[in-house]
Enzyme design. Structure first.
Site, PDB file in Angstrom:
ATOM      1  N   CYS A  48       0.851  -1.187   0.000  1.00 44.58           N
ATOM      2  CA  CYS A  48       0.000   0.000   0.000  1.00 44.58           C
ATOM      3  C   CYS A  48       0.889   1.239   0.000  1.00 44.58           C
ATOM      4  O   CYS A  48       1.798   1.368   0.832  1.00 44.58           O
ATOM      5  CB  CYS A  48      -0.903  -0.025   1.230  1.00 44.58           C
ATOM      6  SG  CYS A  48      -1.924   1.458   1.404  1.00 44.58           S
ATOM      7  N   CYS A 101       0.420   3.138   3.577  1.00 44.74           N
ATOM      8  CA  CYS A 101       0.871   2.632   4.884  1.00 44.74           C
ATOM      9  C   CYS A 101       1.912   1.517   4.807  1.00 44.74           C
ATOM     10  O   CYS A 101       2.404   1.071   5.839  1.00 44.74           O
ATOM     11  CB  CYS A 101      -0.331   2.150   5.693  1.00 44.74           C
ATOM     12  SG  CYS A 101      -1.075   0.618   5.089  1.00 44.74           S
ATOM     13  N   CYS A 152      -7.255  -1.374   1.466  1.00 45.22           N
ATOM     14  CA  CYS A 152      -6.156  -1.863   2.302  1.00 45.22           C
ATOM     15  C   CYS A 152      -6.743  -2.174   3.674  1.00 45.22           C
ATOM     16  O   CYS A 152      -7.432  -1.333   4.269  1.00 45.22           O
ATOM     17  CB  CYS A 152      -5.069  -0.794   2.415  1.00 45.22           C
ATOM     18  SG  CYS A 152      -3.778  -1.217   3.609  1.00 45.22           S
ATOM     19  N   CYS A 171      -5.088   0.441   6.478  1.00 45.59           N
ATOM     20  CA  CYS A 171      -5.391   1.879   6.556  1.00 45.59           C
ATOM     21  C   CYS A 171      -6.707   2.264   5.900  1.00 45.59           C
ATOM     22  O   CYS A 171      -7.130   3.414   5.993  1.00 45.59           O
ATOM     23  CB  CYS A 171      -4.254   2.700   5.949  1.00 45.59           C
ATOM     24  SG  CYS A 171      -4.141   2.626   4.146  1.00 45.59           S
ATOM     25  N   CYS A 195      -8.474  -5.552  -9.914  1.00 39.66           N
ATOM     26  CA  CYS A 195      -8.079  -4.454 -10.799  1.00 39.66           C
ATOM     27  C   CYS A 195      -7.661  -3.293  -9.897  1.00 39.66           C
ATOM     28  O   CYS A 195      -8.508  -2.630  -9.300  1.00 39.66           O
ATOM     29  CB  CYS A 195      -9.263  -4.085 -11.691  1.00 39.66           C
ATOM     30  SG  CYS A 195      -8.886  -2.851 -12.922  1.00 39.66           S
TER      31      CYS A 195
END
Length: 168
Positions: free
Chosen positions: A78, A81, A126, A129, A150
Site C-alpha cells: 500500500c 501505509c 487496504c 489503513c 483491478c
C-alpha cells in the site's frame, strides 16, 4: 401508459437503491483501521494523485501506471501505509490498463460495496489503513481463482524480492 408507469417505478427504485448503497459506502469509510489519520495528515503524506485514489476512491487513467509491466519477483505494498498486499507471482496481464492480480495476500485487503462505472461492484481496500485500491471482478484467470483484482498502480509501491531480503 403501463410502460411509463413501469419506467417511473424502476427509476425511483434504482435511485433509492443507489442512495442507500452510497450511505453504506460512507459508513464503511469511517471504520477504524490500524493506521488512522485525518484527511489533512493524509494530504501532507500522499501526492495529490495518491490522495485522490486512496482517500477519495478515485481511479487513475488506464495504461499510466509504472507498475503495469512489473514482472520481477517482489511484493506490492500500500502506497499509504506500506501494508503488503500482492505478490508478483499472482499478477497477470488483463489488458485493462491497470495492474491485475488473481488474489491478495491473506488478510491484506478488505472488501466492500462500491460504484464501478455506475454499477454496484466489489471495492478493495487496504485492510490496514482503509485506502481505496480498486475493484474485484469475476473475469480473472479460470485456472487459478477466476478473480481479477483491478488495482490502481498509484495506490501501490513495489518492493523487489532482493530489497526485502536486505531488510531482514
Amino acid at each position: 401508459m403501463k410502460n411509463l408507469l413501469l419506467f417511473t417505478f424502476l427509476s425511483v427504485f434504482l435511485l433509492s437503491c443507489n442512495g442507500n448503497a452510497q450511505k453504506k459506502s460512507d459508513k464503511s469509510s469511517s471504520k477504524n483501521y490500524e493506521v488512522s489519520k485525518s484527511e489533512e495528515e493524509w494530504k501532507k503524506e500522499l501526492t495529490p494523485q495518491e490522495f485522490a485514489v486512496l482517500r477519495k476512491a478515485g481511479t487513475e487513467t488506464a495504461f499510466t501506471s509504472d507498475l503495469l509491466d512489473v514482472k520481477e519477483p517482489g511484493t506490492f505494498v500500500c502506497a499509504a501505509c506500506g501494508n503488503e498486499l500482492y505478490k508478483t507471482k499472482n499478477k497477470f496481464d488483463s489488458g485493462t490498463g491497470w495492474p491485475s492480480f488473481d488474489r491478495a495476500l491473506d488478510g491484506a485487503v478488505a472488501y466492500g460495496a462500491g460504484n464501478v462505472n455506475g454499477y454496484m461492484g466489489v471495492e478493495v481496500h487496504c485492510a490496514r489503513c482503509g485506502g481505496h485500491l480498486g475493484h474485484v471482478f469475476s473475469d480473472g484467470p479460470r485456472e487459478t481463482t477466476g478473480k481479477r483484482h483491478c488495482i490502481n498502480g498509484v495506490a501501490l509501491d513495489f518492493e523487489p524480492e532482493e530489497k526485502k531480503d536486505e531488510k531482514i
